[in-house]
Design an enzyme around this catalytic site. Structure first.
Site, PDB file in Angstrom:
ATOM      1  N   HIS A  26     -10.579 -59.180 -55.467  1.00 42.64           N
ATOM      2  CA  HIS A  26     -10.660 -60.559 -55.013  1.00 42.64           C
ATOM      3  C   HIS A  26      -9.862 -61.444 -55.964  1.00 42.64           C
ATOM      4  O   HIS A  26      -9.968 -61.318 -57.178  1.00 42.64           O
ATOM      5  CB  HIS A  26     -12.120 -61.041 -54.993  1.00 42.64           C
ATOM      6  CG  HIS A  26     -12.239 -62.460 -54.544  1.00 42.64           C
ATOM      7  ND1 HIS A  26     -12.300 -62.806 -53.217  1.00 42.64           N
ATOM      8  CD2 HIS A  26     -12.241 -63.623 -55.237  1.00 42.64           C
ATOM      9  CE1 HIS A  26     -12.354 -64.116 -53.108  1.00 42.64           C
ATOM     10  NE2 HIS A  26     -12.321 -64.645 -54.328  1.00 42.64           N
ATOM     11  N   ASP A  29     -23.229 -68.780 -47.232  1.00 39.66           N
ATOM     12  CA  ASP A  29     -22.110 -69.273 -48.042  1.00 39.66           C
ATOM     13  C   ASP A  29     -21.123 -70.051 -47.176  1.00 39.66           C
ATOM     14  O   ASP A  29     -20.590 -71.077 -47.601  1.00 39.66           O
ATOM     15  CB  ASP A  29     -21.388 -68.121 -48.741  1.00 39.66           C
ATOM     16  CG  ASP A  29     -20.115 -68.639 -49.399  1.00 39.66           C
ATOM     17  OD1 ASP A  29     -20.251 -69.473 -50.309  1.00 39.66           O
ATOM     18  OD2 ASP A  29     -19.005 -68.270 -48.958  1.00 39.66           O
ATOM     19  N   ARG A  83     -19.922 -78.119 -49.510  1.00 40.18           N
ATOM     20  CA  ARG A  83     -19.425 -78.422 -50.872  1.00 40.18           C
ATOM     21  C   ARG A  83     -18.018 -79.007 -50.820  1.00 40.18           C
ATOM     22  O   ARG A  83     -17.659 -79.894 -51.605  1.00 40.18           O
ATOM     23  CB  ARG A  83     -19.434 -77.147 -51.725  1.00 40.18           C
ATOM     24  CG  ARG A  83     -20.838 -76.707 -52.121  1.00 40.18           C
ATOM     25  CD  ARG A  83     -20.836 -75.288 -52.666  1.00 40.18           C
ATOM     26  NE  ARG A  83     -19.899 -75.122 -53.742  1.00 40.18           N
ATOM     27  CZ  ARG A  83     -19.168 -74.022 -53.953  1.00 40.18           C
ATOM     28  NH1 ARG A  83     -19.275 -72.983 -53.156  1.00 40.18           N
ATOM     29  NH2 ARG A  83     -18.344 -73.959 -54.959  1.00 40.18           N
ATOM     30  N   SER A 136     -20.750 -67.977 -54.557  1.00 44.69           N
ATOM     31  CA  SER A 136     -20.034 -68.022 -53.280  1.00 44.69           C
ATOM     32  C   SER A 136     -19.126 -66.790 -53.149  1.00 44.69           C
ATOM     33  O   SER A 136     -19.170 -66.060 -52.155  1.00 44.69           O
ATOM     34  CB  SER A 136     -19.208 -69.313 -53.227  1.00 44.69           C
ATOM     35  OG  SER A 136     -18.263 -69.277 -52.206  1.00 44.69           O
ATOM     36  N   LYS A 187     -19.985 -62.826 -50.892  1.00 37.37           N
ATOM     37  CA  LYS A 187     -19.122 -62.200 -49.887  1.00 37.37           C
ATOM     38  C   LYS A 187     -18.703 -60.799 -50.337  1.00 37.37           C
ATOM     39  O   LYS A 187     -18.643 -59.865 -49.541  1.00 37.37           O
ATOM     40  CB  LYS A 187     -17.890 -63.076 -49.631  1.00 37.37           C
ATOM     41  CG  LYS A 187     -18.237 -64.321 -48.841  1.00 37.37           C
ATOM     42  CD  LYS A 187     -17.099 -65.301 -48.740  1.00 37.37           C
ATOM     43  CE  LYS A 187     -16.844 -66.024 -50.026  1.00 37.37           C
ATOM     44  NZ  LYS A 187     -16.312 -67.349 -49.955  1.00 37.37           N
TER      45      LYS A 187
HETATM   46  N1  URA Z   1     -13.674 -69.384 -53.209  1.00 37.96           N
HETATM   47  C1  URA Z   1     -14.867 -69.159 -52.622  1.00 37.96           C
HETATM   48  O1  URA Z   1     -14.997 -68.248 -51.811  1.00 37.96           O
HETATM   49  N2  URA Z   1     -15.898 -69.967 -52.965  1.00 37.96           N
HETATM   50  C2  URA Z   1     -15.797 -70.973 -53.855  1.00 37.96           C
HETATM   51  O2  URA Z   1     -16.772 -71.643 -54.121  1.00 37.96           O
HETATM   52  C3  URA Z   1     -14.557 -71.191 -54.457  1.00 37.96           C
HETATM   53  C4  URA Z   1     -13.502 -70.363 -54.118  1.00 37.96           C
END
Ligand code: URA
Length: 435
Positions: A82, A161, A168, A183, A187
């Site tokens: 990621h 999320d 957010r 967050s 995932k």
């Molecule tokens: N990427 C995400 O998936 N979540 C965040 O809060 C910031 C960047």
């Protein structure tokens, strides 16, 4: 339980109980807790922070709010990466087939670009025919047969999320280590891989503008992953200039293919090898030296580009992209050139503004759901630290119309800084934190 009391407790700086956090996440996902109370709690977290325990519970609750992908049939070979997001970051296009060519299993769910940062799914969709929407069964079958599948995020992956991130985004509450870490990791945990490599970007084109913030974010994500039994590595990498020379979807695919075919584009190649080697070292138990050598060999002898072709074809894309990308990928009808205003050096870049120039060109979106122009983007000829002569080309901009090019050129002129002194070279890989 009472949301008012929970907001007030966090605002006064007290840690929340596990049951309180789970109650909030479940209630918010079901629509029982209104956005204004969730926004107030997010703001309180931004100011008061969360302990490692609170962050781990928040992540777990958000991961379990939807589907949990089961990759256990791949044993320790399942591995994911990621990136926290950058400009010109096309490493997944190199790393995923490279790792698969060496026996790793990469069943990856990627996002689309938003704002100044690009998204892997948009890049892949510039290959004619590429199907980014796969059912969970298709994702698993292709990973089993080919070793790699990259699809858009399934609708029910960490829905808590998805809802919270959208909130957010419009309430100025993105900027918090526990909220970003939970967050991202919710995932990743839901996506199921046993080993996870995080590329935490630092610099003017990244979320994390300072090394201190990036380090805290990386450590928080490592701690969450470890507490859930995943093998974790975080690479802190420089995002004070775009990665490679190309920014924009089809242009980036072409550059990734060049690296897979053995081209020397040092920053992109070196970071891709470091990420792929970290993935293989965790999933295969190889030493980093062995893993780096294996990656370099697979790029040299054609295994990586052959795996790329196999992957693209398996997902419906035109495999000729692997041999002759110019013949297959879309190209823009109009171009313009940015020239150096003086003789000297490129002393730095506002990389976020480079990404914004690409949005002006149509390569990115300012709102979720906007259409994008896959052919649009910027190809740099010189980068930070390079010597330039007044009037020589520094970058070429590609777009659908002269109007778009004009707006982007103005933005790009402000983004590239020129001066008389060569700047100090910055390391590409700032640090590697292993779990
Ligand atoms: N990427 C995400 O998936 N979540 C965040 O809060 C910031 C960047």
């Amino acid at each position: 339980m009472n949301m008012y009391e929970i907001i007030s407790k966090k605002r006064r700086g007290f840690p929340l109980e596990e049951a309180e956090i789970r109650w909030v996440v479940e209630g918010f996902t079901r629509g029982e807790i209104p956005d204004y109370q969730m926004a107030a709690l997010s703001m309180a977290i931004c100011f008061q922070d969360m302990t490692a325990e609170e962050t781990a519970v928040l992540t777990d609750a958000m991961a379990k709010s939807g589907d949990m992908v089961d990759l256990s049939l791949f044993g320790s070979d399942s591995v994911d990466k990621h990136s926290t997001g950058g400009v010109g970051d096309k490493t997944t296009l190199v790393v995923a087939p490279l790792v698969a060519a060496l026996g790793g299993k990469v069943a990856k769910m990627s996002g689309r670009g938003l704002g100044h940062t690009g998204g892997t799914v948009d890049k892949l969709e510039s290959i004619p025919g590429y199907r980014s929407s796969l059912t969970p069964e298709e994702l698993l079958r292709q990973t089993m047969e080919v070793g790699v599948a990259v699809a858009g995020q399934s609708g029910n992956l960490a829905p808590a999320d998805k809802k919270l991130y959208a909130l957010r985004d419009v309430t100025a509450t993105v900027d918090s280590v526990p909220l970003i870490a939970s967050s991202i990791m919710s995932k990743k945990l839901a996506a199921g891989a046993r080993s996870i490599v995080l590329d935490v970007k630092v610099g003017s084109g990244a979320f994390a503008k300072t090394e201190d913030f990036a380090r805290r974010l990386a450590e928080s994500m490592l701690s969450i992953g470890r507490s859930c039994g995943r093998n974790m590595t975080a690479v802190l990498s420089n995002m004070d200039e775009p990665l490679g020379f190309a920014v924009g979807n089809a242009l980036e695919v072409k550059e990734a293919i060049d690296v897979l075919r053995g081209a020397e584009i040092p920053d992109l190649k070196n970071l891709s090898i470091e990420l792929a080697a970290s993935m293989l070292s965790m999933s295969k138990g190889w030493s980093m030296k062995e893993a780096r050598e294996a990656c370099a060999a697979a790029l040299r002898d054609g295994r990586a580009i052959r795996k790329f072709r196999e992957w693209i074809v398996a997902q419906g894309g035109d495999g000729r992209a692997a041999e002759d990308p110019d013949a297959v990928l879309p190209s823009a009808p109009c171009s313009a050139v940015l020239t150096a205003p003086l003789s000297g050096y490129i002393t730095g870049m506002d990389t976020e503004a480079v990404g914004a120039a690409c949005v002006h060109l149509g390569a990115g979106r300012s709102r979720m759901g906007d259409d994008i122009d896959h052919a649009a983007g910027i190809r740099f000829i010189r980068k930070t630290g390079d010597a330039v002569i007044a009037g020589e080309p520094v970058a070429t901009l590609y777009g659908a119309s002269d109007l778009r090019l004009e707006a982007a050129l103005i933005e790009l002129q402000k983004a590239i800084h020129f001066g008389c002194e060569r700047p100090k070279a910055l390391p590409l890989i700032i640090d590697v934190l292993r779990g």
